[in-house]
Design a protein around this motif. Structure first.
Motif, short mmCIF file in Angstrom:
data_model
loop_
_atom_site.label_atom_id
_atom_site.label_comp_id
_atom_site.label_asym_id
_atom_site.label_seq_id
_atom_site.Cartn_x
_atom_site.Cartn_y
_atom_site.Cartn_z
N THR A 22 -0.27 4.25 -6.38
CA THR A 22 0.49 4.29 -5.37
C THR A 22 -0.25 4.19 -4.16
O THR A 22 -1.30 4.68 -4.01
CB THR A 22 1.28 5.57 -5.32
OG1 THR A 22 1.95 5.56 -6.55
CG2 THR A 22 2.07 5.63 -4.11
N PHE A 23 0.07 3.45 -3.27
CA PHE A 23 -0.79 3.02 -1.83
C PHE A 23 0.40 3.20 -0.72
O PHE A 23 1.45 2.76 -0.74
CB PHE A 23 -1.23 1.58 -1.81
CG PHE A 23 -2.01 1.05 -2.94
CD1 PHE A 23 -3.00 1.89 -3.66
CD2 PHE A 23 -1.80 -0.15 -3.47
CE1 PHE A 23 -3.66 1.47 -4.59
CE2 PHE A 23 -2.55 -0.42 -4.65
CZ PHE A 23 -3.48 0.26 -5.17
N LEU A 24 -0.28 4.01 0.12
CA LEU A 24 0.68 4.16 1.63
C LEU A 24 -0.08 3.21 2.79
O LEU A 24 -1.51 3.31 2.90
CB LEU A 24 0.33 5.62 1.83
CG LEU A 24 1.08 5.98 3.15
CD1 LEU A 24 2.43 5.74 3.59
CD2 LEU A 24 0.70 7.56 3.59
N VAL A 25 0.91 2.60 3.39
CA VAL A 25 0.42 1.71 4.44
C VAL A 25 0.85 2.33 5.78
O VAL A 25 2.26 2.31 5.70
CB VAL A 25 0.52 0.04 4.24
CG1 VAL A 25 0.24 -0.52 5.41
CG2 VAL A 25 0.22 -0.23 2.97
N THR A 26 0.29 2.76 6.84
CA THR A 26 0.97 3.24 8.02
C THR A 26 1.37 1.78 8.77
O THR A 26 0.36 1.23 8.77
CB THR A 26 -0.21 4.45 8.51
OG1 THR A 26 -1.08 3.66 9.15
CG2 THR A 26 -0.50 5.29 7.74
N GLY A 27 2.39 1.90 9.50
CA GLY A 27 2.62 0.93 10.07
C GLY A 27 2.85 -0.44 9.20
O GLY A 27 2.53 -1.56 9.47
N GLY A 28 3.49 -0.29 7.95
CA GLY A 28 3.59 -1.28 7.05
C GLY A 28 4.98 -2.12 7.35
O GLY A 28 5.21 -2.95 6.41
N ALA A 30 5.40 -4.22 10.18
CA ALA A 30 5.30 -5.12 10.99
C ALA A 30 3.69 -5.67 11.12
O ALA A 30 2.76 -4.73 10.72
CB ALA A 30 5.76 -4.81 12.50
N GLY A 31 3.44 -6.62 11.67
CA GLY A 31 2.03 -7.02 12.02
C GLY A 31 1.18 -7.14 10.53
O GLY A 31 1.77 -7.41 9.58
N ILE A 32 0.06 -6.71 11.07
CA ILE A 32 -1.06 -6.93 9.89
C ILE A 32 -0.49 -6.01 8.75
O ILE A 32 -0.54 -6.40 7.64
CB ILE A 32 -2.48 -6.70 10.48
CG1 ILE A 32 -2.83 -7.73 11.44
CG2 ILE A 32 -3.43 -6.33 9.14
CD1 ILE A 32 -4.16 -7.24 12.05
N GLY A 33 0.07 -4.94 9.32
CA GLY A 33 0.34 -3.76 8.25
C GLY A 33 1.37 -4.22 7.11
O GLY A 33 1.40 -3.98 5.80
N TYR A 34 2.50 -5.23 7.73
CA TYR A 34 3.42 -5.89 6.80
C TYR A 34 2.74 -6.73 5.85
O TYR A 34 2.97 -6.46 4.47
CB TYR A 34 4.31 -6.73 7.62
CG TYR A 34 5.26 -7.52 6.73
CD1 TYR A 34 6.31 -7.01 6.27
CD2 TYR A 34 4.78 -8.80 6.49
CE1 TYR A 34 7.10 -7.77 5.08
CE2 TYR A 34 5.49 -9.57 5.42
CZ TYR A 34 6.52 -8.87 4.86
OH TYR A 34 7.30 -9.80 4.29
N PHE A 35 1.76 -7.45 6.22
CA PHE A 35 1.05 -8.51 5.26
C PHE A 35 -0.03 -7.52 4.34
O PHE A 35 0.07 -7.81 3.13
CB PHE A 35 0.30 -9.24 5.87
CG PHE A 35 1.16 -10.58 6.50
CD1 PHE A 35 1.83 -11.50 6.00
CD2 PHE A 35 1.66 -10.39 7.92
CE1 PHE A 35 2.65 -12.39 6.37
CE2 PHE A 35 2.54 -11.45 8.52
CZ PHE A 35 3.05 -12.18 7.77
N VAL A 36 -0.33 -6.52 4.65
CA VAL A 36 -1.23 -5.50 4.03
C VAL A 36 -0.10 -5.12 2.87
O VAL A 36 -0.45 -5.14 1.67
CB VAL A 36 -1.88 -4.37 4.72
CG1 VAL A 36 -2.37 -3.50 3.53
CG2 VAL A 36 -2.73 -4.92 5.56
N ALA A 105 -1.45 1.47 11.16
CA ALA A 105 -0.65 1.78 12.46
C ALA A 105 -1.18 1.94 14.01
O ALA A 105 -2.24 2.66 13.79
CB ALA A 105 0.59 2.98 12.01
N GLY A 106 -0.79 1.55 14.67
CA GLY A 106 -1.46 1.41 16.22
C GLY A 106 -0.48 1.22 17.23
O GLY A 106 0.55 0.31 17.33
#
Length: 315
Positions: A22-28, A30-36, A105-106
């Motif tokens: 299980t992975f958490l991506v902050t700001g997931g 939009a932007g780079i976070g979406y692609f991560v 996220a930023g």
């Protein structure tokens, strides 16, 4: 040396499998976070998108599912500018362990005036650095419960030419948006490396890894409507820049490798291969000013005082 010989060559188009993680991506959303998030979901792991907007998170998850059949996705409402909400947000994950978090996220403001969070922190420093500093505190028990979890921090190439003003972390005396943003990212990068030192000293199984996306432009990013829409004009206008920089899908590659590559170690920095601006991810020397442990320790202490929490290994 041995890790390079026992692990297959890294392929950005075919990340290794990670079912059960299980992975958490902050700001997931939009932007780079979406692609991560999109690329990590192709590993078979469950990916949790942290987002201030549940609606935007739903839109992003629909886009990922359209490209990654069977993607395992969840969303959690996460507002890094409001420190009081972070512990309840982590509790709402309802997981017994977390294998990685990508601190992505930023907030970036283009123009004055200076703005503050509800707690009175300058908005970019308060969100980008203090928010992730405090979030790590509440995530640490879940990360420690995983066999070998990773905290991956998304720095910025803009921070390379900046230095922290420890007497004015909140830019109260001299606020310039681009510089304040770059310094907020620099603070994140110091935190990432100091966190790894503290984890190592405590014998923790958690590793903290630093990445940055190089130069990542919207105009070079493949379309993901409605998350990201790219016009023909923007695509043509950006063509010369493609010699030097890249799209946000490629800006995600260092973070994805830092999460999934078994050869990655805590305390390392990963960046795009070509001048740190574009290309496949590679390990790079940590920038000289980031190795100053005196600055890192003073920043840690100031951040602990400002947030009221300490994200280091829990005793």
């Amino acid at each position: 040396m041995s890790s390079a010989s026992t692990n297959p060559p890294w392929n950005v188009a075919r990340p290794p499998r990670a079912e059960g993680s299980t992975f958490l991506v902050t700001g997931g959303n939009a932007g780079i976070g979406y692609f991560v998030a999109e690329q990590l979901s192709a590993s078979g792991a469950t990916v949790v998108l942290g987002s201030r907007s549940p609606a935007k998170a739903e839109t992003a998850m629909a886009s990922i599912r359209a490209r990654v059949p069977g993607a395992r996705l969840r969303a959690v409402r996460l507002d890094l500018a409001d420190l009081s909400t972070l512990r309840p947000a982590v509790e709402s994950l309802e997981v017994d362990r977390l294998d990685a978090v990508v601190h992505n996220a930023g907030v970036a403001l283009d123009d004055p005036p200076r703005r503050e969070t509800g707690e009175g922190h300058e908005l970019m420093f308060g969100t980008n650095h203090l928010g992730h500093f405090a979030l790590t505190r509440w995530l640490m028990p879940l990360l420690s419960a995983a066999p070998a979890a990773r905290v991956v921090t998304m720095g910025s190439f803009a921070a390379k030419s900046e230095r922290l003003d420890l007497a004015d972390l909140q830019s109260r005396k001299d606020y310039r948006p681009k510089r304040t943003y770059a310094r907020s990212k620099l603070a994140q990068m110091y935190f990432c490396l100091e966190l790894d030192r503290r984890l190592r000293a405590a014998g923790s199984t958690v590793a903290s890894v630093l990445v940055h996306p190089g130069g990542a432009l919207d105009s070079l990013t493949p379309a993901r409507p409605p998350v990201h829409v790219r016009t023909a004009g923007a695509r043509l206008g950006a063509a010369p820049a493609a010699l030097l920089v890249q799209g946000k899908h490629a800006g995600a590659w260092p973070a994805v490798r830092a999460v999934l590559d078994p050869a990655v170690r805590g305390g390392e920095m990963w960046e795009p291969r070509v001048f740190g601006l574009r290309g496949e991810p590679r390990r790079a020397p940590v920038w000289n000013h980031l190795t100053d442990t005196r600055v890192a320790t003073r920043l840690w202490d100031a951040s602990r005082d400002l947030t009221g929490v300490d994200p280091g290994p829990q005793h």
